[in-house]
Design an enzyme around this catalytic site. Structure first.
Site, PDB file in Angstrom:
ATOM      1  N   LYS A  52       0.802  -1.179   0.102  1.00 46.84           N
ATOM      2  CA  LYS A  52      -0.098   0.193  -0.026  1.00 46.84           C
ATOM      3  C   LYS A  52       0.930   1.219   0.034  1.00 46.84           C
ATOM      4  O   LYS A  52       0.566   2.161  -0.806  1.00 46.84           O
ATOM      5  CB  LYS A  52      -1.086   0.013   1.259  1.00 46.84           C
ATOM      6  N   GLN A  96      -5.137  -1.875   9.286  1.00 40.33           N
ATOM      7  CA  GLN A  96      -4.752  -3.258   8.815  1.00 40.33           C
ATOM      8  C   GLN A  96      -5.604  -4.317   9.556  1.00 40.33           C
ATOM      9  O   GLN A  96      -5.489  -4.427  10.781  1.00 40.33           O
ATOM     10  CB  GLN A  96      -3.572  -3.472   8.614  1.00 40.33           C
ATOM     11  N   ASP A 119     -11.552   2.755   3.890  1.00 40.93           N
ATOM     12  CA  ASP A 119     -12.237   1.155   3.787  1.00 40.93           C
ATOM     13  C   ASP A 119     -13.555   1.151   3.592  1.00 40.93           C
ATOM     14  O   ASP A 119     -14.070   0.101   3.052  1.00 40.93           O
ATOM     15  CB  ASP A 119     -11.812   0.357   4.852  1.00 40.93           C
TER      16      ASP A 119
HETATM   17  N1  GUN Z   1      -6.980  -6.889   5.286  1.00 41.67           N
HETATM   18  C1  GUN Z   1      -7.436  -7.467   4.014  1.00 41.67           C
HETATM   19  N2  GUN Z   1      -7.906  -6.612   3.295  1.00 41.67           N
HETATM   20  C2  GUN Z   1      -8.156  -5.458   3.980  1.00 41.67           C
HETATM   21  C3  GUN Z   1      -8.773  -4.184   3.448  1.00 41.67           C
HETATM   22  O1  GUN Z   1      -9.342  -4.155   2.467  1.00 41.67           O
HETATM   23  N3  GUN Z   1      -8.609  -3.412   4.417  1.00 41.67           N
HETATM   24  C4  GUN Z   1      -8.214  -3.560   5.718  1.00 41.67           C
HETATM   25  N4  GUN Z   1      -8.078  -2.481   6.636  1.00 41.67           N
HETATM   26  N5  GUN Z   1      -7.699  -4.591   6.350  1.00 41.67           N
HETATM   27  C5  GUN Z   1      -7.599  -5.619   5.288  1.00 41.67           C
END
Ligand code: GUN
Length: 285
Positions: A52, A96, A119
């Site tokens: 990311k 996350q 998100d």
């Molecule tokens: N863990 C796996 N996919 C995601 C996501 O799209 N957002 C977040 N915050 N954690 C994740």
């Protein structure tokens, strides 16, 4: 033989659009900023967070990473979220998932300012998606819709089946397909006659989290199959929820794993971060 929908190519195009948008904002003195919070040292999560950060750099988004140890407290995490809510140079916050045992993940999400919730997990954003009046779309389901569009497939009027009912993928996926005028069925672990229902789908989205769960006899001839799964097979090799080799022979379009939905998720996150920055600067598209 199916045509393969190449998620890397579609994601690259979206990233280019995001980079162009970031350039335009720069001229107005605005740099979108994303804060990514990771708690503990789960290797998969660390990789996602690193990717990311790199993706942000590539398109000109400012990013900050906050790593808390697994033994941090819920209070410490909430304090950090509150600080990020107030931080002027941060437009988007992502904590996350999954958090280590002992954390109340839902409470953490509910403490993120909904305007910075890139998100789209906060109940305010979930509710907005339900009524079809939203600024952020949850990254993975939004990526799936983009892939279906990229294949030139019309969703309107089609029989869509989603396997999986998670808050992150299955439920919002069903909503987005409904907004696109699909006729949507959600299947899950307690669904009776699951194979039969799946085999009627024009568009099948698999988000079950079980390696090669969807077999050839579960898909309709000529269907569009989107695989959200990210699993390891019996040899430890990365694979999706769909038994690609057998299903691919029967359907019209299919996404591979890796290189399908995965790259789209990050591209949509970048897009949401730019949207958040625009909104916070009072710019309406
Ligand atoms: N863990 C796996 N996919 C995601 C996501 O799209 N957002 C977040 N915050 N954690 C994740």
């Amino acid at each position: 033989m199916a045509a393969i929908i190449n998620g890397k190519d579609v994601a690259a195009k979206i990233r280019e659009e995001v980079a162009a948008d970031v350039k335009k904002l720069e001229q107005q003195g605005i740099t979108p900023g994303l804060a990514v919070v990771i708690v503990g040292d789960d290797p998969a999560s660390k990789t996602y967070v690193k990717n990311k950060k790199l993706a942000c750099e590539a398109v000109g988004i400012y990013s900050e990473e906050y790593a808390l140890p697994a033994n941090a407290t819920q209070e410490e995490l909430l304090t950090l979220v509150h600080q990020l809510n107030k931080k002027q140079d941060i437009d988007g916050i992502l904590v996350q998932s999954p958090l280590p045992d002992g954390f109340n993940e839902q409470l953490v999400i509910e403490n993120i300012n909904p305007q910075k919730d890139v998100d789209a997990f906060h109940p305010v954003n979930v509710g907005r998606i339900m009524i079809g009046d939203y600024s952020f779309l949850p990254c993975t389901p939004a990526g799936v819709i983009e892939l279906i569009h990229a294949a030139g497939v019309e969703i309107q009027g089609k029989r869509c089946v989603v396997i999986g009912r998670s808050n992150i993928v299955g439920k919002p996926m069903a909503m987005l397909l409904l907004h696109e005028h699909g006729t949507v069925t959600v299947c899950h672990s307690r669904t009776e006659h699951l194979a039969q229902i799946c085999s009627q789908a024009d568009i099948l989205v698999a988000a079950v989290g079980k390696a090669k769960f969807v077999k050839e006899d579960m898909v309709k001839e000529g269907a569009v199959v989107i695989d959200v799964g990210m699993n390891r097979d019996e040899n430890g090799k990365l694979c999706g929820d769909v038994d690609f080799n057998s299903v691919e022979k029967k359907v019209s379009f299919i996404t591979p794993v890796p290189g399908g939905v995965g790259p789209m998720t990050i591209a949509m996150l970048l897009k949401n971060t730019v949207t958040a920055a625009k909104h916070q600067a009072g710019i309406v598209d």
